[in-house]
Design a protein around this motif. Structure first.
Motif, short mmCIF file in Angstrom:
data_model
loop_
_atom_site.label_atom_id
_atom_site.label_comp_id
_atom_site.label_asym_id
_atom_site.label_seq_id
_atom_site.Cartn_x
_atom_site.Cartn_y
_atom_site.Cartn_z
N PHE A 1 -0.74 7.63 5.88
CA PHE A 1 0.45 8.31 6.13
C PHE A 1 0.46 8.77 7.37
CE2 PHE A 1 0.56 9.59 1.17
CZ PHE A 1 2.02 9.18 1.03
N LEU B 1 -5.43 1.76 -4.81
CA LEU B 1 -4.70 1.28 -3.49
C LEU B 1 -5.09 -0.34 -3.13
CD1 LEU B 1 -5.20 4.53 -1.54
CD2 LEU B 1 -3.22 3.69 -2.63
N LEU C 1 0.68 -1.18 -0.02
CA LEU C 1 -0.08 0.22 -0.19
C LEU C 1 0.68 1.22 -0.10
CD1 LEU C 1 -3.05 0.46 0.26
CD2 LEU C 1 -2.60 1.11 2.56
N LEU C 2 2.10 1.32 0.77
CA LEU C 2 2.68 2.44 1.00
C LEU C 2 3.51 2.84 -0.49
CD1 LEU C 2 4.27 2.08 4.39
CD2 LEU C 2 2.52 3.50 3.79
N GLU C 3 3.94 1.70 -1.17
CA GLU C 3 4.48 1.92 -2.45
C GLU C 3 3.57 2.66 -3.21
OE1 GLU C 3 7.61 1.57 -3.09
OE2 GLU C 3 8.08 -0.07 -1.88
N GLU C 4 2.33 2.27 -3.40
CA GLU C 4 1.61 2.97 -4.25
C GLU C 4 1.13 4.44 -3.75
OE1 GLU C 4 0.69 2.51 -7.38
OE2 GLU C 4 -0.96 3.81 -7.41
N VAL C 5 0.98 4.69 -2.47
CA VAL C 5 0.72 6.16 -2.03
C VAL C 5 1.84 6.92 -2.16
CG1 VAL C 5 -1.15 5.12 -0.45
CG2 VAL C 5 1.34 5.70 0.51
N PHE C 6 2.96 6.65 -1.99
CA PHE C 6 4.17 7.28 -2.41
C PHE C 6 4.26 7.72 -3.81
CE2 PHE C 6 5.84 6.56 2.12
CZ PHE C 6 6.34 7.63 2.32
N ARG C 7 3.87 6.82 -4.65
CA ARG C 7 3.96 6.90 -6.11
C ARG C 7 2.78 8.18 -6.52
NH1 ARG C 7 5.01 1.40 -7.66
NH2 ARG C 7 3.04 0.99 -6.86
N LEU C 8 1.66 7.93 -5.85
CA LEU C 8 0.50 8.82 -6.48
C LEU C 8 0.88 9.98 -5.95
CD1 LEU C 8 -2.64 6.63 -5.32
CD2 LEU C 8 -2.08 7.57 -7.58
#
Lengths: 316, 316
Positions: free
Chosen positions: B233, B193, A197-204
């Motif tokens: 986050f 997500l 999940l974190l990989e995608e939120v940082f990418r977005l």
């Protein structure tokens, strides 16, 4: 009820002590640094008070639970007769962990299970040299374990199935929800899921599609509501008329089309961290982090109480 | 209060009608298939009863909210004077969607915003040909929107900022938590997500590390508890003494080490679906799916009530 030894008296050790004592076990806690244990008793008493206020002590009096926890001066005293030994997440250093496990394995009763709380080290890496390696494994909690039931049980290749089963049973009886891995794997289960999940939120955020707050809204006011009582598989199982197979047939193409865009990793410590840090500090000044952590734990406690009530009212 | 038109009377259309009527708006619902609207009124009345029982009608009487929703026979009657038009997720077919939008754009009042509930089509793909394309966008809910606040607002490149702002304000006033994307992107935010998480859970099960149930436990009894009121986050911001930057410095390497193992996609419809389906059907026979969906919505409602109470007691 059995005797549980906690090796380490930091935040994780104290939390485990609360969880096991609440379940009725006698807990002996030891720390290599005697100074570290100083505030433990008062800290634990405070948490027990909050738990009692939320009816999360199984109807027991605070003093009854507190009375089962003793801080002891010698490791041997903590380990004597313990059937479960929970080692706190000491510095995530392999050499230190190997040494601590050597010491515990040499001193513990033959039938004791020895569990590490490590979040990052595979059990095979620090138990291979031990005579009692068959009784060693990882039990990794999410903090704090007296509020968050999930705990990962991770065997090394040589961990006996009896060890795994006894650990699972002990955790279930203490109100935990153990996830028992079939084989060890980097990140275990929960950090892998959080990482995905974190990989995608940082990418977005790095790519400028969404703000930090928008991502948090999408989870806290969106996806995580169902996840918080069902998990992702049950969620999709209920999201198509014919269940999970029907869901996959209908919707997999949406996800497989997106997948190629997930092959690129953004460095979280690169430019994007400036955006993330700026947004977070705007919403929560650094000096208020501690206060907000207290808020988080109170909300977690209220949520735990709500889930318990909903489990009773509607079923799990 | 303004007039809102709902185009489509299926599950999503009815849910939007409830959400907007609860906020005080007059709602006119139309469906191209008159038969589809038949049960709408009774269905909505039933949901409003459940919402009232959970104190989720803003203190209004059921009849007051129900009285604001009218099913009308002509599209023109639904659109007349509407300031917001919410098109239900009709079949996710681009040609159909383009045609529906042509029709609505030609008939709607000049100042009306036209929003599609699509989960899969980018707004640029079905609005480029319209005279009023500046007032078109996607507003994608999670179901059901009267219980789950998050809704994605996705502009096409030509969507005016006024359109985005009016939509955001309308949603906020109706108790929604809009995520406003800066640019359109496949899967928007929430399906991306969810997809990131699903890729990893299918991989873990396919590779034999974890069971379907263990994965669900890791989320519902673990990670999603904090996520359900903080988002990812804020969660990591509070998980290191110095906040999110500190977290990234301490822990990014755990995640970047795992990332290379996430580059391989498992076909969800391959062998793994047999494992997933077998586990799910063991826990929930196919004939009980419908009953379990009712359970899910009752739990969601209780959770919404709990969150509202916790927001008031502890702050958001």
């Amino acid at each position: 009820m059995v005797k549980v030894a906690i090796v380490g008296s930091g935040f994780i050790g104290r939390a485990w002590a609360i969880s096991f004592a609440r379940a009725g076990h006698d807990v002996r806690m030891w720390d290599q640094s005697p100074a570290a244990t100083a505030g433990a008793h008062d800290y634990i008493a405070g948490v027990l008070g909050d738990l009692a206020a939320n009816d999360l002590l199984r109807g027991q009096a605070i003093d009854a639970v507190l009375g089962r926890i003793a801080v002891v001066a010698e490791l041997g005293e903590a380990l004597a007769d313990a059937v479960h030994i929970q080692e706190e997440n000491t510095p995530e250093n392999l050499e230190v962990k190997r040494e601590v496990f050597s010491q515990i394995d040499a001193m513990a009763a033959p039938q004791a299970v020895i569990a590490s709380s490590t979040s990052a080290l595979l059990p095979s890496k620090f138990t291979d040299h031990l005579q009692g390696r068959h009784r060693c494994l990882v039990v990794h909690p999410i903090n704090p374990p007296y509020l968050i039931p999930a705990a990962e049980v991770v065997p090394a290749p040589w961990t006996s199935s009896e060890t795994v089963e006894r650990t699972r049973a002990l955790l279930v009886a203490a109100g935990h929800a153990p996830l028992v891995m079939k084989h060890e794997l980097d990140g275990f289960i929960m950090n892998r899921l959080q990482g995905a999940l974190l990989e995608e939120v940082f990418r977005l955020v790095a790519d400028g599609y969404a703000s930090v707050e928008d991502v948090d809204i999408g989870i806290r006011d969106g996806l995580a509501l169902r996840w918080s009582f069902m998990g992702p598989f049950e969620t999709i199982d209920l999201n198509a008329p014919g269940g999970v197979r029907d869901y996959v047939e209908r919707y997999q193409s949406i996800y497989s089309n997106i997948f190629p865009q997930m092959l690129r990793r953004v460095d979280w410590a690169g430019e994007v961290i400036e955006t993330v840090e700026a947004d977070r500090r705007k919403r929560l000044p650094r000096e208020e982090l501690g206060e907000r952590q207290v808020w988080r734990d109170r909300r977690l406690m209220a949520l735990a109480a709500h889930k318990k009530k909903s489990d009773q009212e509607f079923g799990r």
